[in-house]
Write a protein that holds these residues in place. Sequence first.
Motif, PDB file in Angstrom:
ATOM      1  N   ARG A 134      -4.211  -3.218-139.939  1.00 47.43           N
ATOM      2  CA  ARG A 134      -3.862  -4.665-140.463  1.00 47.43           C
ATOM      3  C   ARG A 134      -5.136  -4.232-141.234  1.00 47.43           C
ATOM      4  NH1 ARG A 134      -4.610  -8.263-136.749  1.00 47.43           N
ATOM      5  NH2 ARG A 134      -6.333  -8.155-136.750  1.00 47.43           N
ATOM      6  N   GLU A 135      -6.346  -3.431-140.817  1.00 49.60           N
ATOM      7  CA  GLU A 135      -7.627  -3.747-142.302  1.00 49.60           C
ATOM      8  C   GLU A 135      -7.327  -2.607-142.747  1.00 49.60           C
ATOM      9  OE1 GLU A 135     -10.794  -2.791-138.963  1.00 49.60           O
ATOM     10  OE2 GLU A 135     -10.277  -4.406-138.097  1.00 49.60           O
ATOM     11  N   ALA A 136      -6.965  -1.868-142.527  1.00 45.78           N
ATOM     12  CA  ALA A 136      -6.208  -0.602-143.689  1.00 45.78           C
ATOM     13  C   ALA A 136      -5.992  -1.768-145.102  1.00 45.78           C
ATOM     14  CB  ALA A 136      -5.055   0.231-142.886  1.00 45.78           C
ATOM     15  N   ALA A 137      -5.078  -1.785-144.639  1.00 54.71           N
ATOM     16  CA  ALA A 137      -3.132  -2.896-145.741  1.00 54.71           C
ATOM     17  C   ALA A 137      -4.891  -4.056-146.019  1.00 54.71           C
ATOM     18  CB  ALA A 137      -2.187  -3.452-144.706  1.00 54.71           C
ATOM     19  N   ALA A 138      -4.866  -4.185-145.529  1.00 50.08           N
ATOM     20  CA  ALA A 138      -6.033  -5.124-146.194  1.00 50.08           C
ATOM     21  C   ALA A 138      -6.992  -4.859-146.986  1.00 50.08           C
ATOM     22  CB  ALA A 138      -6.616  -6.192-145.384  1.00 50.08           C
ATOM     23  N   ASP A 139      -7.718  -3.263-146.562  1.00 54.30           N
ATOM     24  CA  ASP A 139      -8.243  -2.913-148.329  1.00 54.30           C
ATOM     25  C   ASP A 139      -7.618  -3.126-149.547  1.00 54.30           C
ATOM     26  OD1 ASP A 139     -10.286  -2.354-146.523  1.00 54.30           O
ATOM     27  OD2 ASP A 139     -10.276  -0.398-146.228  1.00 54.30           O
ATOM     28  N   ALA A 140      -6.476  -2.600-148.927  1.00 55.34           N
ATOM     29  CA  ALA A 140      -5.750  -3.310-150.784  1.00 55.34           C
ATOM     30  C   ALA A 140      -5.436  -4.672-151.269  1.00 55.34           C
ATOM     31  CB  ALA A 140      -4.072  -2.609-150.383  1.00 55.34           C
ATOM     32  N   GLY A 141      -5.535  -5.326-150.603  1.00 57.58           N
ATOM     33  CA  GLY A 141      -5.472  -7.439-151.070  1.00 57.58           C
ATOM     34  C   GLY A 141      -5.352  -7.717-150.310  1.00 57.58           C
ATOM     35  N   PRO A 142      -5.363  -9.253-149.855  1.00 51.37           N
ATOM     36  CA  PRO A 142      -5.234 -10.018-149.202  1.00 51.37           C
ATOM     37  C   PRO A 142      -3.909 -10.290-148.792  1.00 51.37           C
ATOM     38  CG  PRO A 142      -5.103 -11.095-151.388  1.00 51.37           C
ATOM     39  CD  PRO A 142      -5.615 -10.069-151.702  1.00 51.37           C
ATOM     40  N   LEU A 143      -3.436  -9.982-147.186  1.00 53.14           N
ATOM     41  CA  LEU A 143      -2.714  -9.884-146.884  1.00 53.14           C
ATOM     42  C   LEU A 143      -1.416 -10.912-146.961  1.00 53.14           C
ATOM     43  CD1 LEU A 143      -3.303  -7.932-143.291  1.00 53.14           C
ATOM     44  CD2 LEU A 143      -2.287  -7.067-145.482  1.00 53.14           C
ATOM     45  N   VAL A 144      -0.401 -10.929-147.461  1.00 52.39           N
ATOM     46  CA  VAL A 144       0.373 -11.965-147.372  1.00 52.39           C
ATOM     47  C   VAL A 144       1.196 -12.292-146.243  1.00 52.39           C
ATOM     48  CG1 VAL A 144      -0.386 -12.439-150.073  1.00 52.39           C
ATOM     49  CG2 VAL A 144       2.381 -11.186-149.188  1.00 52.39           C
ATOM     50  N   ALA A 145       1.801 -11.063-145.747  1.00 49.64           N
ATOM     51  CA  ALA A 145       3.060 -10.933-144.338  1.00 49.64           C
ATOM     52  C   ALA A 145       2.485  -9.790-143.751  1.00 49.64           C
ATOM     53  CB  ALA A 145       3.906 -10.773-145.057  1.00 49.64           C
ATOM     54  N   THR A 146       2.424 -10.346-142.131  1.00 51.10           N
ATOM     55  CA  THR A 146       1.687  -8.676-141.635  1.00 51.10           C
ATOM     56  C   THR A 146       2.880  -9.070-140.488  1.00 51.10           C
ATOM     57  OG1 THR A 146       0.875 -10.619-139.962  1.00 51.10           O
ATOM     58  CG2 THR A 146      -0.360  -8.838-142.018  1.00 51.10           C
ATOM     59  N   ARG A 147       4.215  -8.175-140.921  1.00 49.81           N
ATOM     60  CA  ARG A 147       5.185  -7.649-139.456  1.00 49.81           C
ATOM     61  C   ARG A 147       5.213  -6.485-138.778  1.00 49.81           C
ATOM     62  NH1 ARG A 147      10.322 -10.072-142.858  1.00 49.81           N
ATOM     63  NH2 ARG A 147       9.298 -12.279-143.027  1.00 49.81           N
ATOM     64  N   LEU A 148       5.671  -6.767-138.022  1.00 52.97           N
ATOM     65  CA  LEU A 148       5.256  -5.071-136.926  1.00 52.97           C
ATOM     66  C   LEU A 148       7.011  -6.100-136.116  1.00 52.97           C
ATOM     67  CD1 LEU A 148       4.720  -3.490-134.743  1.00 52.97           C
ATOM     68  CD2 LEU A 148       3.901  -5.006-133.173  1.00 52.97           C
ATOM     69  N   TYR A 149       7.690  -4.142-136.343  1.00 53.05           N
ATOM     70  CA  TYR A 149       8.975  -3.977-136.241  1.00 53.05           C
ATOM     71  C   TYR A 149       9.336  -3.443-134.983  1.00 53.05           C
ATOM     72  CZ  TYR A 149       9.888  -5.638-140.641  1.00 53.05           C
ATOM     73  OH  TYR A 149       9.933  -7.295-141.214  1.00 53.05           O
ATOM     74  N   LEU A 150       9.884  -3.705-133.864  1.00 56.81           N
ATOM     75  CA  LEU A 150      10.452  -3.543-132.982  1.00 56.81           C
ATOM     76  C   LEU A 150      11.302  -3.453-132.165  1.00 56.81           C
ATOM     77  CD1 LEU A 150       7.272  -4.882-130.784  1.00 56.81           C
ATOM     78  CD2 LEU A 150       7.333  -2.809-131.106  1.00 56.81           C
ATOM     79  N   ASP A 151      12.276  -2.769-130.802  1.00 60.36           N
ATOM     80  CA  ASP A 151      13.256  -2.798-130.893  1.00 60.36           C
ATOM     81  C   ASP A 151      12.945  -3.903-129.697  1.00 60.36           C
ATOM     82  OD1 ASP A 151      13.029  -1.256-127.820  1.00 60.36           O
ATOM     83  OD2 ASP A 151      13.671   0.212-128.753  1.00 60.36           O
ATOM     84  N   GLU A 152      14.447  -4.541-129.162  1.00 54.74           N
ATOM     85  CA  GLU A 152      15.016  -5.416-128.153  1.00 54.74           C
ATOM     86  C   GLU A 152      14.320  -4.651-126.304  1.00 54.74           C
ATOM     87  OE1 GLU A 152      18.583  -5.772-127.028  1.00 54.74           O
ATOM     88  OE2 GLU A 152      19.330  -3.550-127.036  1.00 54.74           O
ATOM     89  N   HIS A 153      13.495  -3.832-126.409  1.00 49.19           N
ATOM     90  CA  HIS A 153      13.186  -3.140-125.600  1.00 49.19           C
ATOM     91  C   HIS A 153      11.798  -3.224-125.319  1.00 49.19           C
ATOM     92  CE1 HIS A 153      17.419  -2.613-124.100  1.00 49.19           C
ATOM     93  NE2 HIS A 153      17.208  -1.970-124.582  1.00 49.19           N
ATOM     94  N   ALA A 154      11.163  -3.841-125.983  1.00 51.08           N
ATOM     95  CA  ALA A 154       8.995  -3.609-126.401  1.00 51.08           C
ATOM     96  C   ALA A 154       9.105  -4.333-125.451  1.00 51.08           C
ATOM     97  CB  ALA A 154       9.451  -4.414-127.636  1.00 51.08           C
ATOM     98  N   PRO A 155       7.978  -4.029-124.377  1.00 53.24           N
ATOM     99  CA  PRO A 155       7.749  -5.086-123.751  1.00 53.24           C
ATOM    100  C   PRO A 155       6.415  -6.234-123.968  1.00 53.24           C
ATOM    101  CG  PRO A 155       6.615  -3.116-123.166  1.00 53.24           C
ATOM    102  CD  PRO A 155       6.859  -3.299-124.498  1.00 53.24           C
ATOM    103  N   ALA A 156       7.631  -7.181-122.820  1.00 49.58           N
ATOM    104  CA  ALA A 156       6.741  -8.785-123.803  1.00 49.58           C
ATOM    105  C   ALA A 156       5.151  -8.589-124.088  1.00 49.58           C
ATOM    106  CB  ALA A 156       7.092  -9.650-122.396  1.00 49.58           C
ATOM    107  N   GLY A 157       4.372  -7.899-123.030  1.00 52.47           N
ATOM    108  CA  GLY A 157       2.948  -7.962-123.386  1.00 52.47           C
ATOM    109  C   GLY A 157       2.407  -7.443-125.027  1.00 52.47           C
TER     110      GLY A 157
END
Length: 173
Positions: free
Chosen positions: A59-82
């Motif tokens: 997130r910090e690496a992306a924020a260096d390019a400007g203010p974040l308007v969206a931050t999305r993490l894509y995971l498959d359905e088997h991703a741990p709840a934690g």
Amino acid sequence: MEWLGRLLGGGERADDETDEDDSRGPPHPPGSVPQGVALFVDGPNVLREEFDVDLDDVREAAADAGPLVATRLYLDEHAPAGLIQAAEARGYRVVTTSGDVDVRLAVDVARFVAEGRAATVAVASRDTDFKPALEVANEYGLATLAIAPGEHGRSDALRNAADRGLTLADGET
């Protein structure tokens, strides 16, 4: 699983401003100029034990390019709840899919581009499958950033398709 323990260790939530209540969020009104950075993280290819990536660093690496308007993490359905809870606590909107994570991420990038929802598209991945998505963003005049999870996780094709490339392990651009 040290990286998962680090993720679960806390962190403050920074809400995803454009996507809090609506899955798509509003496009920019006609005639307005898109602002900010939309960050799309390919979870299965970035959150691997061998890379030891911290989502805060992404997130910090992306924020260096400007203010974040969206931050999305894509995971498959088997991703741990934690993992999902830890990512949400760090301000990521987690998108889980029973299908191909790559397809869903690329479609969302294309949607953001077509709707003018950001000035910059940042993709964190080591997967060359996202090269066309970055190329489309460039064709629409958006700035693009490819974030690699580490030196051995860097895709030269993805990096070359972007205006800027960054490798998390060494801060190289």
